[in-house]
Design a protein around this motif. Structure first.
Motif, short mmCIF file in Angstrom:
data_model
loop_
_atom_site.label_atom_id
_atom_site.label_comp_id
_atom_site.label_asym_id
_atom_site.label_seq_id
_atom_site.Cartn_x
_atom_site.Cartn_y
_atom_site.Cartn_z
N VAL A 78 0.85 -1.19 0.00
CA VAL A 78 0.00 0.00 0.00
C VAL A 78 0.88 1.23 0.00
O VAL A 78 1.79 1.35 0.82
CB VAL A 78 -0.93 0.03 1.25
N TYR A 79 0.67 2.11 -0.96
CA TYR A 79 1.35 3.41 -0.95
C TYR A 79 0.45 4.40 -0.25
O TYR A 79 -0.70 4.58 -0.64
CB TYR A 79 1.63 3.90 -2.37
N ARG A 80 0.99 5.03 0.76
CA ARG A 80 0.17 6.00 1.49
C ARG A 80 0.74 7.39 1.29
O ARG A 80 1.91 7.63 1.51
CB ARG A 80 0.16 5.67 2.98
N GLU B 64 -4.64 6.36 -0.38
CA GLU B 64 -3.98 5.07 -0.24
C GLU B 64 -4.10 4.35 -1.57
O GLU B 64 -5.19 4.24 -2.11
CB GLU B 64 -4.69 4.24 0.83
N THR B 65 -2.96 3.89 -2.10
CA THR B 65 -3.01 3.11 -3.33
C THR B 65 -2.64 1.68 -3.00
O THR B 65 -1.55 1.42 -2.48
CB THR B 65 -2.02 3.67 -4.37
N HIS B 66 -3.55 0.75 -3.30
CA HIS B 66 -3.24 -0.67 -3.10
C HIS B 66 -2.58 -1.17 -4.37
O HIS B 66 -3.27 -1.63 -5.27
CB HIS B 66 -4.51 -1.45 -2.75
N ALA B 67 -1.26 -1.05 -4.44
CA ALA B 67 -0.53 -1.40 -5.66
C ALA B 67 -0.50 -2.91 -5.86
O ALA B 67 -0.57 -3.39 -6.98
CB ALA B 67 0.88 -0.83 -5.61
N LEU B 68 -0.37 -3.67 -4.77
CA LEU B 68 -0.45 -5.13 -4.83
C LEU B 68 -1.40 -5.60 -3.74
O LEU B 68 -1.41 -5.06 -2.64
CB LEU B 68 0.93 -5.77 -4.59
N GLY C 65 0.78 -7.00 -18.14
CA GLY C 65 -0.35 -6.38 -17.47
C GLY C 65 -0.45 -4.94 -17.89
O GLY C 65 0.53 -4.35 -18.37
N PRO C 66 -1.64 -4.36 -17.70
CA PRO C 66 -1.83 -2.97 -18.11
C PRO C 66 -0.98 -2.01 -17.28
O PRO C 66 -0.49 -2.36 -16.21
CB PRO C 66 -3.32 -2.71 -17.86
N SER C 67 -0.83 -0.85 -17.81
CA SER C 67 -0.08 0.18 -17.11
C SER C 67 -0.73 0.49 -15.77
O SER C 67 -1.96 0.59 -15.68
CB SER C 67 0.00 1.43 -17.99
N GLY C 68 0.06 0.57 -14.73
CA GLY C 68 -0.46 0.90 -13.41
C GLY C 68 -0.99 -0.32 -12.68
O GLY C 68 -1.55 -0.21 -11.59
N SER C 69 -0.80 -1.51 -13.22
CA SER C 69 -1.37 -2.69 -12.60
C SER C 69 -0.50 -3.20 -11.44
O SER C 69 -0.94 -4.04 -10.66
CB SER C 69 -1.54 -3.80 -13.65
N GLY C 70 0.74 -2.74 -11.36
CA GLY C 70 1.58 -3.13 -10.22
C GLY C 70 2.81 -3.93 -10.60
O GLY C 70 3.49 -4.49 -9.72
N LYS C 71 3.15 -3.97 -11.88
CA LYS C 71 4.29 -4.79 -12.34
C LYS C 71 5.61 -4.29 -11.74
O LYS C 71 6.41 -5.07 -11.21
CB LYS C 71 4.36 -4.75 -13.87
N THR C 72 5.83 -2.97 -11.87
CA THR C 72 7.08 -2.41 -11.33
C THR C 72 7.14 -2.56 -9.82
O THR C 72 8.19 -2.86 -9.24
CB THR C 72 7.22 -0.95 -11.76
N THR C 73 5.99 -2.38 -9.19
CA THR C 73 5.94 -2.53 -7.74
C THR C 73 6.38 -3.94 -7.35
O THR C 73 7.20 -4.13 -6.44
CB THR C 73 4.51 -2.26 -7.23
N PHE C 74 5.84 -4.92 -8.07
CA PHE C 74 6.23 -6.32 -7.82
C PHE C 74 7.74 -6.50 -7.99
O PHE C 74 8.42 -7.07 -7.13
CB PHE C 74 5.46 -7.25 -8.77
N THR D 273 14.09 2.74 -10.66
CA THR D 273 13.06 2.29 -11.59
C THR D 273 11.92 3.28 -11.71
O THR D 273 11.20 3.29 -12.70
CB THR D 273 12.45 0.95 -11.11
N ARG D 274 11.76 4.14 -10.71
CA ARG D 274 10.59 5.02 -10.69
C ARG D 274 10.81 6.30 -11.49
O ARG D 274 9.91 6.79 -12.13
CB ARG D 274 10.24 5.40 -9.25
N SER D 275 11.99 6.84 -11.42
CA SER D 275 12.21 8.11 -12.11
C SER D 275 12.53 7.82 -13.58
O SER D 275 12.99 6.76 -13.94
CB SER D 275 13.36 8.86 -11.47
N1 LIG Z 1 5.82 5.69 -4.86
C1 LIG Z 1 4.53 5.59 -5.09
N2 LIG Z 1 3.65 6.29 -4.34
C2 LIG Z 1 2.31 6.17 -4.57
N3 LIG Z 1 1.78 5.39 -5.49
C3 LIG Z 1 2.60 4.66 -6.27
C4 LIG Z 1 4.02 4.74 -6.10
N4 LIG Z 1 4.58 3.91 -7.00
C5 LIG Z 1 3.56 3.36 -7.70
N5 LIG Z 1 2.38 3.82 -7.26
C6 LIG Z 1 1.07 3.40 -7.74
O1 LIG Z 1 0.99 2.03 -7.63
C7 LIG Z 1 0.29 1.48 -8.73
C8 LIG Z 1 1.17 0.45 -9.43
O2 LIG Z 1 2.25 1.12 -10.07
P1 LIG Z 1 3.38 0.34 -10.90
O3 LIG Z 1 3.81 -0.82 -10.12
O4 LIG Z 1 4.38 1.32 -11.29
O5 LIG Z 1 2.56 -0.12 -12.18
P2 LIG Z 1 3.11 -0.69 -13.58
O6 LIG Z 1 4.59 -0.86 -13.45
O7 LIG Z 1 2.39 -1.95 -13.73
O8 LIG Z 1 2.74 0.30 -14.59
C9 LIG Z 1 -0.08 2.65 -9.62
O9 LIG Z 1 -1.39 3.04 -9.34
C10 LIG Z 1 0.87 3.72 -9.21
O10 LIG Z 1 0.29 4.98 -9.38
#
Ligand SMILES: Nc1ncnc2c1ncn2[C@@H]1O[C@H](COP(=O)(O)OP(=O)(O)O)[C@@H](O)[C@H]1O
Ligand SMILES: [Mg+2]
Lengths: 240, 404
Positions: A10-12, A17-21, A38-47, B401-403
């Protein structure tokens, strides 16, 4: 090799609050080549960031090479990352002021290898990606495809347990993308464990296994036949 | 540790490196030489004059009118002053140590020589001179009352016995006692004999390299021009009150003269060294300004580099750097830059010193100034870069990875 059970992130911010995963479970075995789509914003990078210990997670369980990483302090995570993970970034992330040799040297210095050991590893891994002749060159003197190969050499140099690649071909034209993909496939054939995030179905199809992420949750294509009808990742089924 | 890759990376941003390096170099060169000049001036100011400064003051007057009698006025004034409660002693005197105005002569050891052996300041005092000055007699004796004579514009030659400062005696007769020796103030007249030696007695010219410490007391009163100058020593704590009192009384005793404001020796010392003090203040400001500017330059440059390299820092963290390693990277980078600057600065510091020696008769910079300056600037650099370096160490690894 990599095991996540009911993991959540969860990103707060003070506003939202964003439930990324959510309830994210995956098991990647040694020697597997997994494509994550997966679609953009689905949480791939977060994973991938959590898998690579770049970010902490909110809940659930995560074992990396059998090690429970929950609650580990920053220094221990850094050392573990240095030892077990090889990162490949969409934007290559080479250090512009260092030549290829010194770029590949960066993680090896953090590892504390001696000079001879580092030199051996740098030369080996640059040879592996076919750039031995360019050790004194700077990143800006190379094409995008070559830069990504340097980044792969850098990821390989420390003999990591697992390679994590976030859209490794995202910044490359088709031909260069093929070259990089070929290199990853070769590495896999040699036994590397690879997790690759991509939005390109053609590339995903070349991986051994596909994992689809929607809205922060894993949808394993093979165990979820209903997804086929949606046509999200048509070509992903092929691999067993 | 990481010095070689840091150095090669720095070589790729030469302009910034040259700018900050030169700033550090200039700072080292100027700070070292300025500190040295300050310490030299301070040492000059701290030299003891050899006299009692806390309780002494001088007062002078100019007589006018046809029948002004110098000798009688001297006698009346001195009697008045010496009888005042709180006055320890008083003497006639022609000049005051450190006042930048007085009488000097050349001294010769033989009658034949064409050029004198040493210069000296001359203080004309009476038999109360030594006591009023508070100078410490280390050999021989004080003047007797019968030795004090009058000296006017036409007087030739010198009294038979004089008292000399020790430094002058050592200059004239190295390794020998000055007491009893003879020296010529005028090679056409008989020599004078050294009847006493005082430990120290500064001349009126504290900045003179040749005769700052060379002085002779001569038992004579200068008469005939209506000018009188006295030196008065009081009991501790009574100086300021007696300065006013004596100033007023001198006017009352004799109306045909103008009494000049009495001035304490402390004030004369202050005025005598005012240029040195001004120089010290200016140089201190210069040093402080240079150090602040250099520190701010380092902070600014490092902050800029941290911001510019945020993604690179994230990448390094992703590749396994701990926070400590990132912190150390920036501290080391600063150390490398500072060291390059200091290497140039050390050469500049000595070069600047040589230039000062050639053009301003400066002294040679002691060897330890530059190493000490280097250590100070190393510390300054590390302190200045600490803030930006800590900011760098807090860049999260996810920045890789974010920027974009
Ligand atoms: N540092 C952060 N703070 C708040 N929200 C974030 C942050 N990083 C990612 N998110 C949110 O988490 C969700 C998943 O993001 P991300 O993993 O980057 O998706 P993807 O890589 O699949 O496009 C998105 O809604 C994004 O806006
Ligand atoms: Mg992404």
């Amino acid at each position: 090799m990599l095991k996540m059970n009911h993991l959540s992130k969860v990103y707060r911010t003070h506003l939202i609050e964003t439930h990324a995963l959510r309830d994210f479970s995956i098991h990647v075995r040694e020697g597997e080549f997994v494509a994550v789509t997966g679609p953009s914003g689905s949480g791939k990078t977060t994973f991938l960031n959590i898998a690579g210990l770049l970010e902490e997670f909110t809940g659930g369980e995560f074992l990396l090479d059998g090690i429970d990483v929950r609650g580990m302090n920053d220094d221990a995570r850094s050392r573990l990352r240095n030892e077990k993970i090889g990162f490949i970034f969409q934007g290559f992330n080479l250090i512009p002021d260092l030549n290829l040799f010194d770029n590949v040297d960066v993680p090896l210095r953090y590892r504390g290898f001696n000079a001879a050991e580092r030199k051996r590893r740098i030369e080996e891994s640059l040879a592996r990606v076919g750039l031995s002749a360019r050790v004194k060159h700077f990143p800006s003197e190379l094409s995008g495809g070559q830069q990504q190969r340097v980044a792969i050499a850098r990821a390989l140099a420390g003999s990591p347990k697992i390679l994590l690649a976030d859209e490794p071909t995202g910044n490359l034209d088709t031909q260069m993308a093929r070259g990089v993909m070929q290199l990853l496939e070769d590495l896999h054939a040699e036994g590397a464990t690879i997790i690759m995030v991509t939005h390109d179905p053609e590339l995903a199809a070349r991986a051994q296994r596909n994992v689809h992420v929607i809205d922060g949750q894993v949808v394993d294509i093979q165990s979820e036949p209903r997804m086929r009808g949606l046509g999200v990742v048509q070509s992903a089924v092929a691999v067993g | 540790m990481e010095i070689r890759p840091i150095l090669s990376a720095l070589m790729r941003s030469k302009v910034s490196l040259v700018l900050i390096g030169l700033q550090i170099a200039l700072t080292l060169a100027i700070v070292c030489n300025s500190l040295f000049i300050i310490s030299e001036r301070a040492a000059l100011m701290q030299r003891p004059s050899g006299i009692n400064e806390a309780d002494t003051f001088t007062v002078s007057s100019i007589g006018f009118g046809e029948g002004f009698d110098d000798a009688r006025t001297f006698a009346e004034d001195l009697a008045m002053m010496r009888s005042l409660p709180g006055v320890v002693d008083a003497t006639t005197i022609n000049a005051i140590p450190m006042s930048n105005g007085g009488w000097s002569e050349g001294l010769s050891l033989t009658q034949e020589q064409k050029t004198s052996t040493a210069p000296t300041a001359i203080y004309f005092v009476d038999d109360h001179g030594l006591n009023t000055l508070g100078a410490q007699l280390i050999a021989g004796r004080d003047f007797r009352p019968d030795e004090v004579s009058e000296r006017n514009r036409t007087t030739q030659g010198w009294p038979a016995g004089v008292i000399m400062s020790r430094a002058l005696g050592e200059k004239l007769w190295p390794g020998q006692a000055a007491l009893g020796k003879q020296v010529y103030l005028d090679t056409e007249k008989p020599p004078v004999t050294i009847i006493g030696v005082v430990d120290r007695l500064q001349s009126p010219w504290p900045h003179s390299k040749r005769l700052a410490e060379f002085s002779i007391l001569v038992p004579q009163q200068l008469v005939g021009d209506g000018r009188m100058r006295y030196l008065v020593r009081t009991a501790p704590g009574q100086r300021d009150a007696l300065m006013k009192q004596i100033e007023a009384k001198l006017g009352e005793i004799n109306h045909s003269r103008i009494v000049r404001e009495a001035r304490s020796i402390e004030r004369i010392r202050g005025e005598g060294y005012s240029q040195d003090r001004a120089m010290m203040i200016i140089l201190t400001i210069v040093i402080a300004a240079l150090l602040i500017i250099t520190a701010l330059g380092i902070v600014g440059m490092a902050s800029f580099w941290v911001t510019q390299r945020t993604k690179q820092i994230g990448t390094r963290r992703a590749l396994g750097a701990t926070r400590g390693m990132i912190l150390r990277y920036f501290l080391t980078e600063n150390f490398v830059i500072t060291t390059l600057g200091l290497a140039i600065g050390a050469a500049m510091a000595y070069g600047f010193n040589v230039w000062l020696i050639q053009n301003y008769e400066a002294a040679r910079l002691p060897w330890y100034y530059v190493p000490a300056g280097c250590v100070a600037l190393w510390i300054l650099g590390q302190l200045a870069v600490l803030g930006p370096a800590r900011r760098a160490s807090r860049v999260p690894p996810a920045m890789a990875t974010r920027s974009v």
